[in-house]
Design an enzyme around this catalytic site. Structure first.
Site, PDB file in Angstrom:
ATOM      1  N   HIS A   1       8.956  -9.017   0.881  1.00 26.40           N
ATOM      2  CA  HIS A   1       8.720  -7.695   0.103  1.00 26.40           C
ATOM      3  C   HIS A   1       9.818  -8.178  -1.135  1.00 26.40           C
ATOM      4  O   HIS A   1      10.946  -8.490  -0.900  1.00 26.40           O
ATOM      5  CB  HIS A   1       9.402  -6.631   0.863  1.00 26.40           C
ATOM      6  CG  HIS A   1       8.941  -5.915   2.043  1.00 26.40           C
ATOM      7  ND1 HIS A   1       8.031  -4.882   2.272  1.00 26.40           N
ATOM      8  CD2 HIS A   1       8.820  -6.511   3.210  1.00 26.40           C
ATOM      9  CE1 HIS A   1       7.732  -4.806   3.300  1.00 26.40           C
ATOM     10  NE2 HIS A   1       8.187  -5.796   4.220  1.00 26.40           N
TER      11      HIS A   1
ATOM     12  N   ILE B   1       0.563  -1.320  -0.049  1.00 24.48           N
ATOM     13  CA  ILE B   1      -0.111   0.151  -0.052  1.00 24.48           C
ATOM     14  C   ILE B   1       0.866   1.270  -0.069  1.00 24.48           C
ATOM     15  O   ILE B   1       0.260   2.140  -0.394  1.00 24.48           O
ATOM     16  CB  ILE B   1      -0.960   0.082   1.282  1.00 24.48           C
ATOM     17  CG1 ILE B   1      -2.295   0.731   0.737  1.00 24.48           C
ATOM     18  CG2 ILE B   1      -0.191   0.189   2.433  1.00 24.48           C
ATOM     19  CD1 ILE B   1      -3.526   0.580   2.006  1.00 24.48           C
TER      20      ILE B   1
ATOM     21  N   GLY C   1      12.444  -4.450  12.327  1.00 24.89           N
ATOM     22  CA  GLY C   1      11.655  -3.443  11.699  1.00 24.89           C
ATOM     23  C   GLY C   1      10.266  -4.084  11.185  1.00 24.89           C
ATOM     24  O   GLY C   1       9.554  -3.472  10.182  1.00 24.89           O
ATOM     25  N   GLN C   2      10.144  -5.116  11.499  1.00 26.66           N
ATOM     26  CA  GLN C   2       8.756  -5.708  11.274  1.00 26.66           C
ATOM     27  C   GLN C   2       7.308  -5.110  11.880  1.00 26.66           C
ATOM     28  O   GLN C   2       7.432  -4.879  12.986  1.00 26.66           O
ATOM     29  CB  GLN C   2       8.741  -7.484  11.881  1.00 26.66           C
ATOM     30  CG  GLN C   2       7.437  -8.160  11.198  1.00 26.66           C
ATOM     31  CD  GLN C   2       7.349  -9.689  11.661  1.00 26.66           C
ATOM     32  OE1 GLN C   2       8.333 -10.122  12.341  1.00 26.66           O
ATOM     33  NE2 GLN C   2       6.575 -10.199  10.921  1.00 26.66           N
TER      34      GLN C   2
ATOM     35  N   HIS D   1       6.116 -12.395   5.781  1.00 27.06           N
ATOM     36  CA  HIS D   1       6.018 -11.981   4.494  1.00 27.06           C
ATOM     37  C   HIS D   1       7.359 -11.526   3.887  1.00 27.06           C
ATOM     38  O   HIS D   1       8.457 -11.127   4.635  1.00 27.06           O
ATOM     39  CB  HIS D   1       4.921 -10.780   4.551  1.00 27.06           C
ATOM     40  CG  HIS D   1       5.456  -9.499   5.279  1.00 27.06           C
ATOM     41  ND1 HIS D   1       5.038  -9.688   6.765  1.00 27.06           N
ATOM     42  CD2 HIS D   1       6.140  -8.247   5.213  1.00 27.06           C
ATOM     43  CE1 HIS D   1       5.619  -8.283   7.115  1.00 27.06           C
ATOM     44  NE2 HIS D   1       6.289  -7.878   6.534  1.00 27.06           N
TER      45      HIS D   1
ATOM     46  N   ASN E   1      11.619  -8.648   6.968  1.00 23.17           N
ATOM     47  CA  ASN E   1      11.911  -8.141   8.123  1.00 23.17           C
ATOM     48  C   ASN E   1      11.276  -9.083   9.163  1.00 23.17           C
ATOM     49  O   ASN E   1      10.200  -9.609   9.057  1.00 23.17           O
ATOM     50  CB  ASN E   1      11.044  -6.777   8.160  1.00 23.17           C
ATOM     51  CG  ASN E   1      11.672  -5.686   7.068  1.00 23.17           C
ATOM     52  OD1 ASN E   1      12.719  -5.826   6.876  1.00 23.17           O
ATOM     53  ND2 ASN E   1      10.746  -4.880   6.582  1.00 23.17           N
TER      54      ASN E   1
HETATM   55  P1  AMP Z   1       6.963  -4.804   7.601  1.00 21.80           P
HETATM   56  O1  AMP Z   1       7.655  -3.651   8.238  1.00 21.80           O
HETATM   57  O2  AMP Z   1       8.063  -5.734   6.947  1.00 21.80           O
HETATM   58  O3  AMP Z   1       6.069  -5.550   8.430  1.00 21.80           O
HETATM   59  O4  AMP Z   1       6.143  -4.283   6.229  1.00 21.80           O
HETATM   60  C1  AMP Z   1       4.652  -4.220   6.343  1.00 21.80           C
HETATM   61  C2  AMP Z   1       4.505  -3.603   4.964  1.00 21.80           C
HETATM   62  O5  AMP Z   1       2.895  -3.868   4.924  1.00 21.80           O
HETATM   63  C3  AMP Z   1       4.849  -2.199   4.983  1.00 21.80           C
HETATM   64  O6  AMP Z   1       5.665  -1.921   3.717  1.00 21.80           O
HETATM   65  C4  AMP Z   1       3.177  -1.515   4.517  1.00 21.80           C
HETATM   66  O7  AMP Z   1       3.382  -0.581   3.457  1.00 21.80           O
HETATM   67  C5  AMP Z   1       2.468  -2.922   4.203  1.00 21.80           C
HETATM   68  N1  AMP Z   1       1.021  -2.659   4.389  1.00 21.80           N
HETATM   69  C6  AMP Z   1       0.577  -2.442   5.563  1.00 21.80           C
HETATM   70  N2  AMP Z   1      -0.994  -2.432   5.354  1.00 21.80           N
HETATM   71  C7  AMP Z   1      -1.056  -2.835   4.130  1.00 21.80           C
HETATM   72  C8  AMP Z   1      -2.353  -3.244   3.457  1.00 21.80           C
HETATM   73  N3  AMP Z   1      -3.607  -2.774   4.042  1.00 21.80           N
HETATM   74  N4  AMP Z   1      -2.065  -3.505   1.992  1.00 21.80           N
HETATM   75  C9  AMP Z   1      -0.869  -3.517   1.467  1.00 21.80           C
HETATM   76  N5  AMP Z   1       0.188  -3.206   2.187  1.00 21.80           N
HETATM   77  C10 AMP Z   1       0.144  -2.942   3.423  1.00 21.80           C
END
Ligand code: AMP
Length: 117
Positions: free
Chosen positions: A105, A33, A96-97, A103, A90
């Site tokens: 990236h 997002i 930084g999770q 998941h 992460n």
């Molecule tokens: P992390 O810091 O590795 O946990 O990354 C979480 C990621 O989820 C971040 O890059 C956010 O931009 C992404 N994110 C959070 N909410 C949503 C959502 N509803 N749809 C798509 N991506 C999201």
């Protein structure tokens, strides 16, 4: 301990919408997002797992193997196999999770610097 109400759990269940890139019975890939690069896709296995270690330690070989193979399928689908990409996962506080469902990236579509941090 896995939080059944985390954002990605809700996305997997279809309770929160997402822009799907690839989905099958076991995995879901969708657009981030808040993209950090021209192409920024997130990939999740559908099993309940908090982070990388939880996923790898507590699931059978086929599930783990399939997820990583599907990352490669998505990379090919995105058309970035030859131009290059970055895969990040992460984990935990220092990593930084933000969302406590494992998941990856997948970042690409433009040239990135060589530094991770
Ligand atoms: P992390 O810091 O590795 O946990 O990354 C979480 C990621 O989820 C971040 O890059 C956010 O931009 C992404 N994110 C959070 N909410 C949503 C959502 N509803 N749809 C798509 N991506 C999201």
């Amino acid at each position: 301990m896995y939080d059944n109400d985390n954002i990605f759990a809700k996305i997997i269940k279809g309770q929160i919408p997402c822009k799907k890139v690839y989905e099958d019975d076991d995995v879901l890939f969708f657009e981030d997002i808040n993209p950090a690069s021209k192409i920024h896709v997130l990939g999740v296995p559908k099993v309940k797992c908090v982070d990388f270690s939880d996923f790898v330690n507590n699931n059978n070989k086929d599930i783990v193997d399939n997820f990583f193979k599907k990352i490669n399928v998505v990379i090919e689908k995105l058309g970035i196999k030859d131009s290059g990409y970055r895969i990040i996962s992460n984990s935990g506080s220092d990593g930084g999770q933000e969302v406590p469902h494992f998941h990856v990236h997948i970042l690409g579509g433009e040239k990135m610097g060589s530094k991770i941090k």
